[in-house]
Motif scaffolding. Structure first.
Motif, PDB file in Angstrom:
ATOM      1  N   LYS A 194      -0.946 -58.622 -11.332  1.00 22.39           N
ATOM      2  CA  LYS A 194      -1.499 -59.872 -11.867  1.00 22.39           C
ATOM      3  C   LYS A 194      -2.859 -60.179 -11.286  1.00 22.39           C
ATOM      4  O   LYS A 194      -3.668 -60.841 -11.915  1.00 22.39           O
ATOM      5  CB  LYS A 194      -0.555 -61.029 -11.507  1.00 22.39           C
ATOM      6  N   SER A 198      -8.664 -59.439 -15.410  1.00 23.87           N
ATOM      7  CA  SER A 198      -8.314 -58.996 -16.756  1.00 23.87           C
ATOM      8  C   SER A 198      -9.563 -58.538 -17.474  1.00 23.87           C
ATOM      9  O   SER A 198     -10.616 -59.153 -17.383  1.00 23.87           O
ATOM     10  CB  SER A 198      -7.623 -60.114 -17.524  1.00 23.87           C
ATOM     11  N   ASN A 199      -9.431 -57.446 -18.161  1.00 22.17           N
ATOM     12  CA  ASN A 199     -10.571 -56.818 -18.799  1.00 22.17           C
ATOM     13  C   ASN A 199     -10.821 -57.492 -20.140  1.00 22.17           C
ATOM     14  O   ASN A 199      -9.975 -57.483 -21.017  1.00 22.17           O
ATOM     15  CB  ASN A 199     -10.224 -55.345 -19.033  1.00 22.17           C
ATOM     16  N   PHE A 213     -10.457 -55.661 -23.623  1.00 22.72           N
ATOM     17  CA  PHE A 213      -9.194 -55.314 -24.254  1.00 22.72           C
ATOM     18  C   PHE A 213      -8.829 -56.384 -25.262  1.00 22.72           C
ATOM     19  O   PHE A 213      -8.159 -57.349 -24.960  1.00 22.72           O
ATOM     20  CB  PHE A 213      -8.103 -55.185 -23.191  1.00 22.72           C
ATOM     21  N   LYS A 214      -9.318 -56.197 -26.453  1.00 27.73           N
ATOM     22  CA  LYS A 214      -9.039 -57.175 -27.499  1.00 27.73           C
ATOM     23  C   LYS A 214      -8.706 -56.393 -28.742  1.00 27.73           C
ATOM     24  O   LYS A 214      -9.273 -55.327 -28.982  1.00 27.73           O
ATOM     25  CB  LYS A 214     -10.297 -58.017 -27.759  1.00 27.73           C
ATOM     26  N   LEU A 215      -7.845 -56.949 -29.562  1.00 26.77           N
ATOM     27  CA  LEU A 215      -7.554 -56.288 -30.813  1.00 26.77           C
ATOM     28  C   LEU A 215      -8.503 -56.826 -31.851  1.00 26.77           C
ATOM     29  O   LEU A 215      -8.554 -58.027 -32.104  1.00 26.77           O
ATOM     30  CB  LEU A 215      -6.105 -56.584 -31.219  1.00 26.77           C
ATOM     31  N   LYS A 216      -9.264 -55.935 -32.471  1.00 25.30           N
ATOM     32  CA  LYS A 216     -10.227 -56.421 -33.465  1.00 25.30           C
ATOM     33  C   LYS A 216      -9.558 -56.419 -34.822  1.00 25.30           C
ATOM     34  O   LYS A 216      -8.480 -55.878 -35.030  1.00 25.30           O
ATOM     35  CB  LYS A 216     -11.450 -55.488 -33.474  1.00 25.30           C
ATOM     36  N   LYS A 217     -10.243 -56.966 -35.775  1.00 20.04           N
ATOM     37  CA  LYS A 217      -9.669 -57.061 -37.132  1.00 20.04           C
ATOM     38  C   LYS A 217      -9.625 -55.692 -37.760  1.00 20.04           C
ATOM     39  O   LYS A 217     -10.583 -54.961 -37.725  1.00 20.04           O
ATOM     40  CB  LYS A 217     -10.542 -57.983 -37.968  1.00 20.04           C
ATOM     41  N   MET A 227      12.075 -52.542 -16.614  1.00 22.82           N
ATOM     42  CA  MET A 227      10.736 -52.785 -16.087  1.00 22.82           C
ATOM     43  C   MET A 227      10.510 -54.272 -15.891  1.00 22.82           C
ATOM     44  O   MET A 227      10.826 -55.057 -16.779  1.00 22.82           O
ATOM     45  CB  MET A 227       9.736 -52.238 -17.112  1.00 22.82           C
ATOM     46  N   ILE A 228       9.978 -54.667 -14.739  1.00 24.97           N
ATOM     47  CA  ILE A 228       9.658 -56.073 -14.566  1.00 24.97           C
ATOM     48  C   ILE A 228       8.145 -56.223 -14.495  1.00 24.97           C
ATOM     49  O   ILE A 228       7.433 -55.312 -14.086  1.00 24.97           O
ATOM     50  CB  ILE A 228      10.316 -56.687 -13.312  1.00 24.97           C
ATOM     51  N   PHE A 229       7.683 -57.385 -14.930  1.00 25.90           N
ATOM     52  CA  PHE A 229       6.248 -57.618 -15.016  1.00 25.90           C
ATOM     53  C   PHE A 229       5.764 -58.530 -13.917  1.00 25.90           C
ATOM     54  O   PHE A 229       4.624 -58.961 -13.924  1.00 25.90           O
ATOM     55  CB  PHE A 229       5.918 -58.241 -16.377  1.00 25.90           C
ATOM     56  N   ASN A 230       6.655 -58.772 -12.957  1.00 23.50           N
ATOM     57  CA  ASN A 230       6.356 -59.726 -11.909  1.00 23.50           C
ATOM     58  C   ASN A 230       5.761 -59.003 -10.712  1.00 23.50           C
ATOM     59  O   ASN A 230       6.199 -59.166  -9.598  1.00 23.50           O
ATOM     60  CB  ASN A 230       7.688 -60.380 -11.503  1.00 23.50           C
ATOM     61  N   HIS A 231       4.752 -58.149 -10.962  1.00 24.61           N
ATOM     62  CA  HIS A 231       4.227 -57.345  -9.857  1.00 24.61           C
ATOM     63  C   HIS A 231       2.814 -57.764  -9.498  1.00 24.61           C
ATOM     64  O   HIS A 231       2.247 -58.674 -10.101  1.00 24.61           O
ATOM     65  CB  HIS A 231       4.282 -55.858 -10.243  1.00 24.61           C
TER      66      HIS A 231
END
Lengths: 106, 343
Positions: free
Chosen positions: A94, A98-99, A102-106, A87-91
């Motif tokens: 981008k 960005s939402n 979407f955060k990781l909480k404690k 899988m490549i992420f160069n698509h």
């Protein structure tokens, strides 16, 4: 399914009973000193009946059998797994905003 | 290989989870098993589970697998802030500088976390640093397949398809049975229009997994494209050598015809293996038959074999379209009429 299970137990019991009856019959023949040719008729009938019941229970009591044909409706290959190792992420994703949610909480 | 029933179950679970019903963990497990590329959904629902301390503690040991899965999804969705925190494998929001320190503290020297680090650098387009990380990991683990594949992915992402092909060939010399790699090599060859080599790769795949209908389909398409290559070659030759071209034209047309016949055979086997539901294979048969009859127009009539296969395929297509896409039926009708007229 419960009924199939019960029938299976009954069939197994019949087979065990037939085996025990044959052993007893042989013991009796040893006393009378005759040769053992075949078990008595009722034991043979019990054997066949036990066989039929066990087969029926084995086929009926488990869940629905899965299909083994590769071209059946459930089994036919619809898509291949995306090759995730390459899988490549160069698509162009981008440019999506960005939402911030979407955060990781404690 | 994703079967029809599993694909349907995945879609149902996805709709259920999107609309707020439970089953997010089941959906994520199914995605992990079937490997479709649904990064946005995985990110959304995976984060929902991980941000809920009760759900997270319910997972137990599976928590780290979920972290890894959501990290991949974050790379794909370009959410670098999420990804950075995930590469720590810790449920704490942390500043960037602390990343490497905490990573080595939590899972020190782990290969999997090292790979994630490399992929994070890839996602941020720092190719040279990613390669350095992978080279370091390869020193300690010289037989790790996934790192070799990531090197190929780096070459592919930079647009260096020839380098990617070289890397893949070297990889396949060592790990010959990796069918994912053969598939990737075939796809790269097709994008470079090297159809003969692509056909070779698909043949390897067909040998190892003969019951997957999609490999048959891809092989047929590679063969058909090879024939078109030959036809272009014919025109070129005719322009260059006017007299001698006649002989060579026949030879190359033969080459094209053979490829078309092979392609038709493999389209037919795709249809057998997929229970007649593969629309592309049905189209393939119609097109191949039309092309074959056009190529054999000049030949003697004895060589022409009449079979019901193209008309049956056309019938199956019409039925399928009537059932699934009735608005497009007139397009299909006109196309099929054109083919029957020209052949």
């Amino acid at each position: 399914m419960r009924f199939g299970f019960m029938v299976g137990i009954l069939g197994g019991f019949l087979l065990a009973h037939a085996g025990y009856a044959t052993i007893q019959y042989r013991g009796m023949l040893k006393i009378v000193e005759e040769e053992f040719s075949c078990p008595p008729m009722n034991v043979v009938i019990g054997l066949l009946l036990g066989l039929a019941l066990c087969i029926w229970a084995a086929l009926a009591s488990p869940a629905k059998f899965k299909s083994i044909h590769p071209d059946s409706e459930e089994n036919r290959v619809v898509s291949l797994p995306a090759n995730l190792d390459f899988m490549i992420f160069n698509h162009r994703g981008k440019v999506f905003p960005s939402n911030a949610e979407f955060k990781l909480k404690k | 290989m994703v079967g029809a029933e599993e694909a349907a179950r995945l879609d149902r679970l996805e709709i259920q989870v999107e609309n707020g019903g439970g089953g997010a963990w089941e959906y994520l497990c199914l995605v992990r098993k079937l490997k479709p590329r649904r990064s946005d959904k995985v990110l959304k629902h995976g984060l929902a589970i991980l941000n809920d301390p009760k759900a997270r503690s319910n997972l137990g040991g599976e928590e780290w697998t979920l972290y890894e899965q959501v990290a991949f999804a974050a790379f794909d969705c370009q959410q670098h802030n999420v990804a950075k925190v995930f590469s720590l494998s810790l449920p704490l929001p942390l500043h960037m500088c602390d990343c490497v320190a905490v990573l080595s503290k939590e899972f020190p020297g782990s290969l999997r976390v090292g790979r994630l680090e490399g992929m994070l650098l890839e996602a941020e387009n720092s190719w040279a640093e990613a390669e350095k990380v992978y080279a370091r990991l390869l020193e300690d683990n010289p037989l790790d397949q996934i790192i070799y594949k990531r090197k190929v992915a780096i070459a592919k992402a930079q647009g260096d398809l020839k380098v990617a092909v070289d890397f893949l060939n070297k990889y396949l010399e060592i790990f010959m049975s990796d069918h994912d790699a053969w598939r990737e090599l075939a796809e790269i060859y097709v994008s470079l229009q090297m159809y003969k080599q692509a056909a070779f790769c698909y043949e390897e795949l067909l040998l190892s997994q003969p019951t997957v209908s999609l490999y048959h389909l891809a092989y047929a398409e590679a063969n058909e494209s090879q024939c078109i290559e030959y036809s272009g070659f014919i025109i070129l030759l005719f322009l260059r050598f006017l007299l001698t071209a006649f002989i060579e034209q026949v030879l190359y047309t033969m080459g094209g015809l053979e490829n078309l016949l092979t392609a038709k055979k493999y389209y037919a086997s795709t249809i057998t293996l997929s229970g007649g539901k593969n629309t592309r294979a049905l189209y393939g048969i119609c097109l191949c038959s039309a092309a074959i009859s056009q190529l054999t127009k000049g030949r003697s009539k004895e060589e022409k074999e009449s079979s019901d296969l193209p008309s049956l395929a056309a019938e199956a297509l019409l039925r399928d379209y009537k059932y699934r896409a009735p608005k497009k039926l007139p397009l299909l009708n006109s196309m099929l009429k054109n083919m029957k007229l020209s052949s």
